[in-house]
Design an enzyme around this catalytic site. Structure first.
Site, PDB file in Angstrom:
ATOM      1  N   LYS A  21      16.626  -5.994   3.357  1.00 57.65           N
ATOM      2  CA  LYS A  21      15.899  -7.266   3.383  1.00 57.65           C
ATOM      3  C   LYS A  21      14.622  -7.117   2.569  1.00 57.65           C
ATOM      4  CE  LYS A  21      12.607  -8.943   5.728  1.00 57.65           C
ATOM      5  NZ  LYS A  21      11.956  -9.872   4.754  1.00 57.65           N
ATOM      6  N   GLU A  31       6.875   3.848   6.402  1.00 57.67           N
ATOM      7  CA  GLU A  31       5.697   4.084   5.552  1.00 57.67           C
ATOM      8  C   GLU A  31       4.784   2.891   5.754  1.00 57.67           C
ATOM      9  OE1 GLU A  31       3.283   3.368   3.172  1.00 57.67           O
ATOM     10  OE2 GLU A  31       4.253   3.906   1.274  1.00 57.67           O
ATOM     11  N   CYS A  69      -0.153   0.854  -1.702  1.00 58.53           N
ATOM     12  CA  CYS A  69      -0.413   1.563  -0.447  1.00 58.53           C
ATOM     13  C   CYS A  69      -1.175   2.859  -0.670  1.00 58.53           C
ATOM     14  CB  CYS A  69       0.888   1.826   0.289  1.00 58.53           C
ATOM     15  SG  CYS A  69       2.075   2.831  -0.620  1.00 58.53           S
ATOM     16  N   GLU A 128      -7.233  -1.221   5.675  1.00 57.69           N
ATOM     17  CA  GLU A 128      -6.550  -1.326   4.393  1.00 57.69           C
ATOM     18  C   GLU A 128      -6.682  -2.756   3.874  1.00 57.69           C
ATOM     19  OE1 GLU A 128      -2.324   0.137   2.506  1.00 57.69           O
ATOM     20  OE2 GLU A 128      -2.273  -0.922   4.411  1.00 57.69           O
TER      21      GLU A 128
END
Length: 490
Positions: A176, A251, A285, A386
């Site tokens: 997906k 992750e 990331c 983040e």
């Protein structure tokens, strides 16, 4: 555009069961570029059923590894053949520069080729047995049905890290993509079909994470979930996957420190610090968004960064002189703006940027100026959270120990960097930094042979390298007695 613009389930291109669709827009100017099916739980269940049947019939898993590898290698060849079309689609979808997308396609082909070469390299291992006249061996077998969920920032690159090892090891899968960047997934499924991947082995479902992703995570016919994305969603997946104790490969991002010592090559460190953050508008990331700079060169270093940043060329990813494109969506732009506002309120100083650009040609796009924060401390949200945008925070340090402690002061542990000409010092820092990857005099380099993943809340498991292959296998011990005898115990 000649894409099929459909889902791919059990070897067929299909619409969503509901008939619903989603429009895909170009983040540079908000123009509609495609309309794709908007699947839901019923589509996910159909794809899971197809993958389950394909795995349980054993045809793909029992296909000789050399043949599976040959098919995965064909996919790599087709990606190279259609590189320009794929790069164009990726830049349309994400807004990144087409030059960066071309580089992504080279990397993606390399990933498929790497795992194709590994496919037949693990024939098992004979181990010593304490029993005479016996054979004891350890083999690796495919996990089964794999649910794979990919992010919007590097759609096909992240997909390749999951698709290639899953196929090479004999698993079946449902993938997906992010609902806002599905185009290159559709194209690569056309290439996989052309390469000869059997019906049911690989399935593509399009739609939202809270429907399809939730179904993949909780469905008991799925044996493994591989997810790349945010930490909040990752924790939900962990909870949902507990229903049948699925294998997990997660992750979940990072807040990655880049330590600059005074004895580093100054110009290289400045250049690498910029490269480590501002590709794809910082939506990476592993971006080195936490600069930790030795106090004696702090001011000089910040000034050099600011002067370079002021010259950045923002624009369409299809303009050859563009250095940085837009953010992915209006929602993400608003998130980045709130992130910067919080930093200012906490006392950080905006040295450059900190707002949307005023250029009239950029007003339709989701642009945000590259931003540098100074006067930062580890208790600030801009240092700990983040932001996933074109933002650098700068902290100071005086000693090697302080630099390492600052680096490790985070819930994340994905990656980090050290710039110094003292190799012994670099090795000491790398040994103490709690991260899955540490670069020395380099930042953001990766290649298929090396494992990728994080410590702490950056995730579980590894992608790429031999460890990335092993994530898609189960280990089995087989013992055979060549001369069985009665035990006469009872």
């Amino acid at each position: 555009m000649n894409l099929k613009l459909q889902q791919y389930i059990n070897g067929k291109w299909v619409e969503a069961n509901s008939g619903n669709t989603r429009t895909i827009i170009n983040p540079f100017n908000q123009e509609v570029i495609a309309s794709v099916p908007e699947g839901d739980e019923s589509d996910a269940k159909a794809a899971i059923a197809a993958a389950r049947e394909a795995f349980d019939n054993g045809e793909w898993a029992s296909t000789p590894a050399t043949e599976r590898g040959a098919i995965v290698r064909k996919i790599a060849e087709f990606i190279e053949r259609d590189k320009e079309e794929l790069a164009h689609l990726e830049s349309l979808d994400t807004g990144k520069t087409v030059e960066e997308s071309r580089g992504d396609m080279d990397d993606i082909a390399g990933v498929f080729r790497y795992f194709a070469e590994l496919a037949d390299k693990d024939g098992g291992e004979l181990i010593d047995s304490p029993v005479p006249n016996s054979i004891s061996k350890v083999v690796r077998e495919p996990v089964g049905v794999c649910g794979q969920i990919t992010p919007w920032n590097y759609p096909l690159l992240q997909a390749s890290w999951k698709l290639a090892p899953a196929l090479a090891t004999g698993n079946t899968l449902i993938i997906k993509p992010s609902e806002i960047t599905p185009l290159t997934h559709i194209k690569v499924f056309e290439l996989m079909e052309e390469a000869g991947v059997p019906a049911g082995v690989a399935n593509l479902v399009l739609g939202a994470g809270d429907t399809i992703g939730a179904e993949l995570s909780s469905n008991t016919d799925v044996d493994l979930i591989s997810f790349t994305g945010g930490i909040v969603t990752g924790k939900k997946i962990m909870q949902a996957a507990s229903v049948n104790v699925k294998k997990l490969a997660l992750e979940l991002g990072g807040k990655n420190p880049n330590v600059i010592f005074a004895d580093a090559d100054f110009d290289i460190a400045v250049d690498q610090a910029l490269n480590g953050v501002f590709f794809h508008a910082g939506q990476i990331c592993s971006a080195g968004t936490r600069l930790i700079v030795e106090e004696s060169i702090h001011d000089k270093f910040v000034n050099a960064l600011v002067e370079r940043v002021k010259k950045f060329k923002l624009g369409s990813g299809f303009n050859e002189d563009t250095q940085m494109g837009p953010l992915i969506s209006a929602e993400h732009l608003a998130k980045v703006e709130k992130y910067v506002e919080a930093g200012v309120q906490e006392g950080a100083t905006v040295a450059v940027g900190g707002k949307r650009p005023e250029d009239p040609e950029l007003q339709k796009g989701f642009f945000y100026l590259p931003t540098i924060f100074t006067d930062c401390t580890t208790d600030m949200s801009v240092v700990q959270d983040e932001g996933f945008g074109p933002i650098i925070t700068v902290e100071k340090f005086r000693t090697e120990e302080e630099a390492v402690n600052l680096s490790n002061d985070s819930i994340y542990g994905l990656a980090g960097g050290v710039f110094t000409n003292d190799i012994a010092k670099a090795e000491r820092c790398a040994a103490k930094m709690r991260m899955g990857t540490v670069w020395i005099n380099e930042f953001n380099l990766y290649f298929p042979h090396a494992p990728w993943g994080g410590y702490k809340q950056s995730g579980i498991g590894r992608e790429l390298g031999k460890l990335g292959m092993e994530e898609y296998t189960e280990t089995k011990h087989i013992f055979q007695n060549l001369k069985p005898e009665t035990l006469n115990w009872f």
